[in-house]
Design a protein around this motif. Structure first.
Motif, mmCIF file in Angstrom:
data_model
loop_
_atom_site.group_PDB
_atom_site.id
_atom_site.type_symbol
_atom_site.label_atom_id
_atom_site.label_comp_id
_atom_site.label_asym_id
_atom_site.label_seq_id
_atom_site.Cartn_x
_atom_site.Cartn_y
_atom_site.Cartn_z
ATOM 1 N N GLU A 71 -25.442 -41.737 -50.784
ATOM 2 C CA GLU A 71 -26.463 -41.932 -51.873
ATOM 3 C C GLU A 71 -28.326 -41.530 -51.069
ATOM 4 N N ARG A 72 -27.649 -43.255 -49.801
ATOM 5 C CA ARG A 72 -28.857 -42.548 -49.078
ATOM 6 C C ARG A 72 -29.324 -41.217 -48.710
ATOM 7 N N ARG B 245 -30.203 -39.188 -51.552
ATOM 8 C CA ARG B 245 -32.335 -39.253 -52.441
ATOM 9 C C ARG B 245 -32.691 -38.567 -51.018
ATOM 10 N N VAL B 246 -32.332 -38.843 -49.562
ATOM 11 C CA VAL B 246 -33.424 -37.783 -48.776
ATOM 12 C C VAL B 246 -33.757 -36.164 -49.508
ATOM 13 N N LEU C 174 -22.284 -45.507 -50.634
ATOM 14 C CA LEU C 174 -23.823 -46.372 -50.237
ATOM 15 C C LEU C 174 -24.764 -45.175 -49.083
ATOM 16 N N LEU C 175 -23.859 -44.696 -48.128
ATOM 17 C CA LEU C 175 -24.664 -43.464 -46.977
ATOM 18 C C LEU C 175 -24.588 -42.238 -47.776
ATOM 19 N N ALA D 218 -32.793 -40.608 -43.642
ATOM 20 C CA ALA D 218 -31.931 -41.403 -43.728
ATOM 21 C C ALA D 218 -31.628 -43.024 -43.425
#
Length: 63
Positions: free
Chosen positions: A37-38, A41-42, A34-35, A14
């Motif tokens: 979400e990142r 996602r991973v 934003l972090l 990430a």
């Protein structure tokens, strides 16, 4: 078969720190959206499930 991923692996994938991954997994509200979400996602992409043993060693009660 893939080796089990660690939060260190998730952090690397990430592009964030292990601390950020930990905060996301523990639902800490101070993480930049934003972090968050990142990382999420991973986590979803790799079907990451935190190790019960690692959680026990950390002394943190799982949510």
């Amino acid at each position: 078969m893939h080796d089990k991923l660690t939060i260190q692996d998730i952090a690397r994938l990430a592009g964030v720190s292990k601390a950020t991954v930990s905060r996301v997994l523990n639902h800490n509200p101070s993480v930049n959206p934003l972090l968050r979400e990142r990382v999420q996602r991973v986590v979803q992409e790799y079907d990451f499930v935190p190790s019960i043993i690692a959680i026990g060693l950390s002394g943190v009660t799982p949510v």
